[in-house]
Scaffold this active site. Structure first.
Site, PDB file in Angstrom:
ATOM      1  N   ALA A   1      29.221 -41.067  15.396  1.00  0.00           N
ATOM      2  CA  ALA A   1      28.271 -40.221  14.661  1.00  0.00           C
ATOM      3  C   ALA A   1      27.617 -40.965  13.496  1.00  0.00           C
ATOM      4  O   ALA A   1      26.500 -40.647  13.106  1.00  0.00           O
ATOM      5  CB  ALA A   1      28.969 -38.960  14.164  1.00  0.00           C
TER       6      ALA A   1
ATOM      7  N   TYR B   1      22.345 -35.122  14.148  1.00  0.00           N
ATOM      8  CA  TYR B   1      22.297 -34.084  13.108  1.00  0.00           C
ATOM      9  C   TYR B   1      21.375 -34.552  11.975  1.00  0.00           C
ATOM     10  O   TYR B   1      21.155 -35.755  11.803  1.00  0.00           O
ATOM     11  CB  TYR B   1      23.729 -33.842  12.602  1.00  0.00           C
TER      12      TYR B   1
ATOM     13  N   THR C   1      21.360 -35.270   8.922  1.00  0.00           N
ATOM     14  CA  THR C   1      21.651 -36.309   7.924  1.00  0.00           C
ATOM     15  C   THR C   1      21.954 -37.667   8.566  1.00  0.00           C
ATOM     16  O   THR C   1      22.188 -38.642   7.856  1.00  0.00           O
ATOM     17  CB  THR C   1      22.873 -35.931   7.063  1.00  0.00           C
ATOM     18  N   LYS C   2      21.988 -37.742   9.882  1.00  0.00           N
ATOM     19  CA  LYS C   2      22.428 -38.984  10.540  1.00  0.00           C
ATOM     20  C   LYS C   2      21.281 -40.004  10.601  1.00  0.00           C
ATOM     21  O   LYS C   2      20.160 -39.711  10.205  1.00  0.00           O
ATOM     22  CB  LYS C   2      22.995 -38.657  11.923  1.00  0.00           C
ATOM     23  N   ASN C   3      21.569 -41.186  11.147  1.00  0.00           N
ATOM     24  CA  ASN C   3      20.572 -42.259  11.070  1.00  0.00           C
ATOM     25  C   ASN C   3      19.398 -42.057  12.026  1.00  0.00           C
ATOM     26  O   ASN C   3      18.313 -42.578  11.788  1.00  0.00           O
ATOM     27  CB  ASN C   3      21.236 -43.612  11.331  1.00  0.00           C
TER      28      ASN C   3
END
Ligand SMILES: *Cc1c(COP(=O)(O)O)cnc(C)c1O
Length: 389
Positions: A159, A183, A185-187
């Site tokens: 993740a 999601y 906030t992910k990269n």
């Protein structure tokens, strides 16, 4: 002081994503369809695997859940994972019907410690779920050796680590399954979304069936224009498919993954230079045999050194309009797991200490240099000038 609040983990969204989402809406094909197929093909190419080895789903939690079932895990099986992770890693093991067993982390890398894993292996152990924490690849050599010796599956929770590689191999391709999150906030973001990469063709096939109600693989062709296709339900699956609306965002996010990584590296280096002289612990040096995904830049705030508690530091950052995160309070700190499994924080001293001291600073590629300077000024003021505390 800033006028507006700097939201932690706010993604970078380009005009390409906006246009593609609009095109999806205008096409009126919102659900699983051609854009999901393209996103899967792009992701497979990015990871250097075949398009038939990946499956897009609607979250990493879903990816973990059905990977475990496809790996054959279920009641009576023990699955070892890290004591420092997001709750979804542990919940997915429980949802698959297996029993989670925690191993403590290496205090420096914050990743699961292969020696701690070895100590937790029992005759019922069937799998290891390493989490490439903050984007730093786990010590996969040690974990793979254990897996071979004890006939265990490896399901990587990637993740945090979409860009990470370990000794030249992309993470997610080192074990039997790799699970990715898109999601917000992910990269790489799609709003909600996830991806499974699997080594064995029959295992990814099973994961696909599980992701769509347990309907036979022909069911996916319902989404094409080849005419009506009958499908059969071959097992009791889940509703975990990704929509074209989500893939429309992901396609363009993935195209910028390298440029965004470079931008985060600049921010990371700026933070490193600014914070190294302060009374806080900065992340360990970047690994030499691996590429770090640079997902979380974390400081450890030890009250005795920093002159402020972690929680007071969080409040002081918020008061300066800088959004911060905590990744994570250790798993054994949560009442549900304590009650169900009897886990105690003191049994996982490294994860517990990190969980009580850690703070994640904004690291989005969308940050301006002014944002970065504001973060640096706030941290320096809080731990460098005690009079503000
Ligand atoms: C975000 C995250 C997940 C869950 O991802 P979702 O896509 O939100 O389901 C799982 N594990 C870790 C380590 C995460 O950070």
């Amino acid at each position: 002081m800033r006028d507006n609040f700097l939201v932690f983990g706010s993604p970078q969204v380009g005009a390409e994503e906006i246009q593609e989402v609009e095109a999806v809406l205008r096409s009126r094909w919102l659900g699983t369809g051609p854009r999901v197929a393209r996103f899967e093909a792009d992701f497979a190419a990015f990871k250097g695997v075949k398009a038939s080895q990946v499956a897009a789903v609607n979250s990493c939690t879903a990816a973990l859940h059905i990977s475990m079932i496809a790996a054959g895990l279920g009641p009576g099986d023990e699955v070892i994972t890290t004591a420092l992770t997001f709750c979804a890693t542990v919940n997915a093991i429980i949802h698959a019907g297996a029993t989670p067993v925690l191993a403590d982390i290496d205090p420096l890398t914050m990743n699961i410690d292969p020696l701690a894993v070895e100590q937790r292996i029992s005759p019922r152990t069937r799998a290891i779920v390493p989490v490439h924490f903050a984007g730093r690849p786990c010590a996969m050599e040690g974990l793979t050796a254990l897996a071979e010796r004890h006939h265990l599956k490896i399901i990587e929770d990637c993740a945090h680590a979409v860009e990470a590689t370990y000794r030249g191999a992309p993470v997610g391709t080192l074990g039997n399954f790799g699970c990715f999150s898109f999601y917000v906030t992910k990269n790489v973001v799609t709003g909600e979304g996830g991806m499974i990469v699997a080594r064995a063709p029959e295992e990814i096939e099973r994961a696909r069936v599980l992701a769509l109600h347990g309907m036979s693989k022909d069911a996916w062709h319902r989404f094409g224009d080849a005419g009506f296709k009958h499908y059969q339900v071959v097992e009791c699956g889940f509703k975990y498919n990704m929509m074209d609306l989500q893939a429309a965002i992901g396609i363009h996010q993935l195209a910028r993954v390298e440029a965004n990584w470079q931008r985060r590296r600049e921010i990371w280096e700026g933070y490193e230079a600014a914070f190294a002289p302060l009374g806080v612990t900065t992340p360990p040096p970047l690994p030499e045999d691996a590429r770090h995904g640079l997902h979380l830049y974390t400081l450890l705030i030890d009250e005795r050194r920093a002159g402020i508690t972690r929680d007071a530091f969080l409040d002081a950052m918020t008061a300066r309009k800088i959004g911060v995160g905590v990744h994570y309070l250790a798993i054994p700190e949560h009442p549900y797991y304590q009650g169900r499994f009897g886990w105690r924080p003191e049994e996982y001293p490294n994860a517990t200490r990190v969980g009580r001291q850690t703070v994640s600073l904004p690291l989005s590629p969308a940050l301006t240099s002014q944002d970065v300077n504001d973060v640096i000024a706030a941290v320096t003021e809080i731990v460098g000038g005690r009079r503000w505390v």
